[in-house]
Structures are given as C-alpha cells and as structure tokens.
Design a protein around this motif. Sequence first.
Motif, mmCIF file in Angstrom:
data_model
loop_
_atom_site.group_PDB
_atom_site.id
_atom_site.type_symbol
_atom_site.label_atom_id
_atom_site.label_comp_id
_atom_site.label_asym_id
_atom_site.label_seq_id
_atom_site.Cartn_x
_atom_site.Cartn_y
_atom_site.Cartn_z
ATOM 1 N N LEU A 72 30.742 23.962 27.043
ATOM 2 C CA LEU A 72 30.098 23.382 25.987
ATOM 3 C C LEU A 72 29.383 22.123 26.634
ATOM 4 C CD1 LEU A 72 29.271 22.492 23.149
ATOM 5 C CD2 LEU A 72 31.846 22.220 22.785
ATOM 6 N N GLY A 73 30.158 21.126 27.317
ATOM 7 C CA GLY A 73 29.604 19.822 28.073
ATOM 8 C C GLY A 73 28.711 20.039 28.832
ATOM 9 N N ARG A 74 28.699 21.087 29.803
ATOM 10 C CA ARG A 74 27.805 21.471 30.809
ATOM 11 C C ARG A 74 26.544 21.986 30.106
ATOM 12 N NH1 ARG A 74 28.771 21.612 36.218
ATOM 13 N NH2 ARG A 74 30.140 19.756 35.630
ATOM 14 N N THR A 75 26.449 22.410 29.090
ATOM 15 C CA THR A 75 25.349 23.112 28.470
ATOM 16 C C THR A 75 23.894 21.879 28.780
ATOM 17 O OG1 THR A 75 26.252 24.483 26.981
ATOM 18 C CG2 THR A 75 24.001 23.840 26.708
ATOM 19 N N VAL A 76 24.119 20.690 28.620
ATOM 20 C CA VAL A 76 22.704 19.925 28.544
ATOM 21 C C VAL A 76 22.423 19.683 30.000
ATOM 22 C CG1 VAL A 76 24.154 17.669 28.839
ATOM 23 C CG2 VAL A 76 22.197 17.799 27.794
ATOM 24 N N GLY A 77 23.457 19.734 31.016
ATOM 25 C CA GLY A 77 22.978 19.731 32.275
ATOM 26 C C GLY A 77 22.179 20.991 32.786
ATOM 27 N N TRP A 78 22.634 21.955 32.455
ATOM 28 C CA TRP A 78 21.999 23.247 32.706
ATOM 29 C C TRP A 78 20.509 23.482 32.040
ATOM 30 C CZ3 TRP A 78 26.790 26.506 30.677
ATOM 31 C CH2 TRP A 78 27.714 26.515 31.820
ATOM 32 N N ILE A 79 20.519 22.885 30.799
ATOM 33 C CA ILE A 79 19.163 22.705 30.156
ATOM 34 C C ILE A 79 18.087 21.905 30.945
ATOM 35 C CG2 ILE A 79 18.005 22.224 27.891
ATOM 36 C CD1 ILE A 79 20.743 22.695 26.736
ATOM 37 N N ALA A 80 18.581 20.644 31.329
ATOM 38 C CA ALA A 80 17.943 19.658 31.975
ATOM 39 C C ALA A 80 17.208 20.351 33.141
ATOM 40 C CB ALA A 80 18.884 18.196 32.141
ATOM 41 N N ASN A 81 18.219 21.125 33.907
ATOM 42 C CA ASN A 81 17.744 21.687 35.222
ATOM 43 C C ASN A 81 16.716 22.672 34.996
ATOM 44 O OD1 ASN A 81 19.099 21.182 37.820
ATOM 45 N ND2 ASN A 81 20.401 20.559 36.233
ATOM 46 N N TRP A 82 16.919 23.586 33.835
ATOM 47 C CA TRP A 82 16.045 24.564 33.417
ATOM 48 C C TRP A 82 14.629 23.972 33.012
ATOM 49 C CZ3 TRP A 82 13.874 25.070 28.075
ATOM 50 C CH2 TRP A 82 13.357 26.261 28.250
ATOM 51 N N LYS A 83 14.646 22.825 32.057
ATOM 52 C CA LYS A 83 13.595 22.166 31.853
ATOM 53 C C LYS A 83 12.662 21.751 33.013
ATOM 54 C CE LYS A 83 12.843 19.417 28.627
ATOM 55 N NZ LYS A 83 12.897 18.013 27.974
ATOM 56 N N GLU A 84 13.458 21.036 33.956
ATOM 57 C CA GLU A 84 12.736 20.577 35.440
ATOM 58 C C GLU A 84 12.346 21.833 36.191
ATOM 59 O OE1 GLU A 84 14.464 17.117 38.030
ATOM 60 O OE2 GLU A 84 15.405 18.801 38.648
ATOM 61 N N MET A 85 12.983 22.685 36.070
ATOM 62 C CA MET A 85 12.255 23.834 37.089
ATOM 63 C C MET A 85 11.233 24.443 36.397
ATOM 64 S SD MET A 85 14.561 26.788 38.704
ATOM 65 C CE MET A 85 13.924 27.557 40.150
ATOM 66 N N ASN A 86 11.230 24.258 35.012
ATOM 67 C CA ASN A 86 10.132 25.113 34.169
ATOM 68 C C ASN A 86 8.738 24.223 34.236
ATOM 69 O OD1 ASN A 86 10.275 27.476 32.832
ATOM 70 N ND2 ASN A 86 9.747 26.405 30.810
ATOM 71 N N GLU A 87 8.900 22.920 34.443
ATOM 72 C CA GLU A 87 7.864 22.123 34.474
ATOM 73 C C GLU A 87 7.329 22.091 35.839
ATOM 74 O OE1 GLU A 87 9.819 18.382 33.292
ATOM 75 O OE2 GLU A 87 9.959 18.844 31.248
ATOM 76 N N GLU A 88 8.020 22.292 36.836
ATOM 77 C CA GLU A 88 7.495 22.332 38.073
ATOM 78 C C GLU A 88 6.851 23.640 38.543
ATOM 79 O OE1 GLU A 88 10.569 20.895 40.686
ATOM 80 O OE2 GLU A 88 10.353 18.826 39.777
ATOM 81 N N HIS A 89 7.251 24.857 37.734
ATOM 82 C CA HIS A 89 6.686 26.102 38.047
ATOM 83 C C HIS A 89 6.919 26.361 39.458
ATOM 84 C CE1 HIS A 89 4.298 25.738 34.332
ATOM 85 N NE2 HIS A 89 4.063 24.594 34.686
ATOM 86 N N LEU A 90 8.419 26.322 39.759
ATOM 87 C CA LEU A 90 8.821 26.678 41.212
ATOM 88 C C LEU A 90 9.079 28.222 41.391
ATOM 89 C CD1 LEU A 90 11.785 24.197 41.561
ATOM 90 C CD2 LEU A 90 9.338 24.142 42.299
ATOM 91 N N LYS A 91 8.692 28.694 42.583
ATOM 92 C CA LYS A 91 8.588 30.172 42.897
ATOM 93 C C LYS A 91 9.842 30.615 42.784
ATOM 94 C CE LYS A 91 8.847 29.319 47.951
ATOM 95 N NZ LYS A 91 8.053 29.502 49.159
ATOM 96 N N ILE A 92 10.034 31.991 42.601
ATOM 97 C CA ILE A 92 11.381 32.656 42.308
ATOM 98 C C ILE A 92 12.131 32.471 43.538
ATOM 99 C CG2 ILE A 92 10.566 34.909 43.315
ATOM 100 C CD1 ILE A 92 12.200 36.332 41.285
ATOM 101 N N VAL A 93 13.554 32.155 43.475
ATOM 102 C CA VAL A 93 14.443 32.101 44.502
ATOM 103 C C VAL A 93 14.679 33.732 45.201
ATOM 104 C CG1 VAL A 93 16.939 31.681 44.768
ATOM 105 C CG2 VAL A 93 15.623 30.088 43.353
ATOM 106 N N ARG A 94 14.686 33.267 46.358
ATOM 107 C CA ARG A 94 14.651 34.669 47.280
ATOM 108 C C ARG A 94 15.395 34.366 48.556
ATOM 109 N NH1 ARG A 94 15.867 38.523 49.864
ATOM 110 N NH2 ARG A 94 15.212 40.678 50.029
ATOM 111 N N PRO A 95 16.824 34.222 48.524
ATOM 112 C CA PRO A 95 17.545 33.948 49.947
ATOM 113 C C PRO A 95 17.449 35.204 50.743
ATOM 114 C CG PRO A 95 18.814 33.546 47.971
ATOM 115 C CD PRO A 95 17.550 34.391 47.298
#
Length: 424
Positions: free
Chosen positions: A388-411
């Motif tokens: 519950l507390g960490r949700t906002v951090g996950w959302i912030a990272n999701w937003k940041e990644m969304n805004e930068e249009h980063l390519k798919i992670v492929r290790p």
Amino acid sequence: MPNLHPTLTAELHLSDGRKIALPVYQGTLGYNAIGVETLQKQGLFTYDQGLTSTALCESSITYIDGDQGILLHRGYPIDELAFNKTYLDTAYLLLEGEMPTEEQLTEFKKEICAHYMVNDQFTRLFQGFRRDSHPMAVMCAASSALAAFYNDDFQSDKDTDRTAIRLLAKMPTLAAMCYKYSIGRPFMYPQYHLSYAGNFLYMMFATPCEPYVVNPVLERAMDRIFTLHADHEQNASTSSVRSVASSGSNPFACIAAGIASLWGASHGGANEACVRMLEEIGTVDRIPEFIAKAKDKNDPFRLMGFGHRVYKNYDPRAKVMRETCHEVLQELGINTPLLEVAMELERIALSDPYFIERKLYPNVDFYSGIILKAIGIPVSMFTVIFALGRTVGWIANWKEMNEEHLKIVRPRQIYTGHQERHLK
C-alpha cells in the motif's frame, strides 16, 4: 540512455588484442556508469547476476547511498519528509517532482477522496476467495482486476494522472477489504473527512455497530510507515513494475507485478519474517541462545530485521521508525513477551560489538513489524501494508518510464545447456 551524455570514456582491453571504447555516464549523485550497449556488436554481453552492478534506467525519483545511510526523494532526505510532512505530501512529490503548495495539496486530497470507492462488483470478486487466502494473493488479483473496470488508453497525460490517482486512492480500500473479508466482517466505506492513514485505520477496524475514533498517535505512525515505504529506488518490485511497463502493459497489471514481487520473503515479507522470529524466540531468557546461534557460522539460523542489503550504515528509515515505535508502545501501554524480546534484541544490537562491527543495526522491517503488531494488524497483512505504501513509488516509476517511451526490457543470458543435438 536518452537524456545522459558521456562525460568520460572507458576502454576495454581483451586478451585477443581488441580494444573497445565505452562511454561513461555520470548522474547527479552516486557512481558513474559504463555504457555497454555497443558490446553486442563485438559479440559480447556483460554478466551481472542479480543485476547488482547494472543500471537498467536513469531516474530522477529516488537516490540511495547505502554506505552513508542516505535516502533522498527528489532530493529531500527521508527523515525530513517523515517527521515534517504527510504521506500525501510525499506522494505528490514523487509523482510531480516538487513539494505541493497548500492549494495543490488540497486539490490532490480532493481528487483522492473522489476515487476511494471501488466498484460494488468487487464485493462479489472477494467472495470467490477462500477466507483463509493469503491477503497478498487477494491483493494481486484485486489490483489486476482494476484493469477490467478502467480501460483508458493511457496515451495522454490526463489519463496517466487519473490512473495514478485511482491507484493511490483505491489501494487502501482494497487492502482493508482483504482484512475484513478474512475475518468475516462487513466492508467499511471510506470516510472523506479523515486523513489517508486515518481513513485506512477506520476501514480496517471500524464496525457498523459503534462509533470509531482514530487514535492520532496510531494515525501518525501509520502515515510514517506509508511514507518510509513509499519508494526505494530500483529494488526487485520496482524493477518488476518497470519491466512489465516496458512492454506497454496496462498500469494495473504493472502494479500487480510489483505486488507479486514484493510478496517474497527476501523483499516485502521481511517484516513478517521478523515477527515470526520474535515469536520463535518467545521470551527474553531465550535470547542468549538465539544470539549464539546467529553468531555461529555453521548454524542456519539468522536474526531477521537486522542489517540491510543496500545500507551498510544505519538505515535512515529505521531511525524514524524507532522513534515512532516507542511512541506507539508508550501510547498503548503494551508490554507483551514478544515486545519485551524485541526491545531487548534492539538493546543488544545497538551495544554488542559483534553487531556494531558488522553494522547489523535494526532495520525498518524490525520496527515496522513491532508497530503493526502493537496496532492490532495481523502478521499476514504486514506485506499488504508495505504494498500500500510502495504503490506511489511504483506509479511514479511507471509514469517516468511512460513519459520517456523506453524500449522493452530484454536481458540476455549465458547459455550453459546442451549444444545442438538431434533425435535418433
């Protein structure tokens, strides 16, 4: 790296005589990073098991210096935020990049209140689970199910912001529903006049039979727990959210992935494991026996809630949590064998040379587990509180990644299986 520019150049020398120039990037704080994107053209990959020395992204959200015991959100030290601001102040900071003005915070709170409720069909969703289901299993399903009710295209800033508000608002409601369902009590509707933490405590412990008054000391403690868990850089769950988000997946599915990762005993389940350990020790007179086991290299027993994989100094969150823990215990006047064991372990860890030399200080999981137990939250719900507390951090990272249009992670991997072979 879309926004970084190399400040130095490293040169890799191979035993076959090849020399490969590699760019070196520098962030605002912390280590420099060697860019290895061009190695593939040379038929090479890097090997970093656990990715402990690999930067998967650039981010402006959170900075950690484990050696110095520093945790910054958008540049602000975590203890300043926890002692002087509320969780929603910190949430706004993580999502928007700056501290809110009074007007911005008021509007932010109004938007969250408007989205506290979940669709009434969720009551039927919960009825499909066994009463004794682990709450994290239910939270994974419930958070993912939000996608079935909100199918925005998430292409516009308006959709992204609305999704962030929805997730932040509905997670405490879903978490409280998990608890109420497990004990067979009716769900309680959110109360708009209460704070974020106060509303959660109300939905957890109020009943339709009598008035419920939120204890301000417990409310403040819960708010700090949320704040101290709001974000923690690229840990396993946040990296999971980013990996799923990189495929363009629905944000509710991304958060569900984060919850699934957090469930692990080595991650979010640590505070639950800590309380289980205290229960195993049982009484203060048995502590020397378990301290001896912890010091014995040949004994598999480990003291949970001490030390941290990242922090090689005192966890800055633990300092805040320690003070909060003592405030809660004093307010409630609780003196149980479990809490006696916890306080004696704390005293030993802060004075015993064995713990001090190895920097095995009590960490945030140690204190948060004691607080939650004292408040009356069952151990099975501890990791749900973390999520519950960490949700906002996950959302912030999701937003940041969304805004930068980063390519798919492929290790990549080092293949160690059979060479090509054929059926006879």
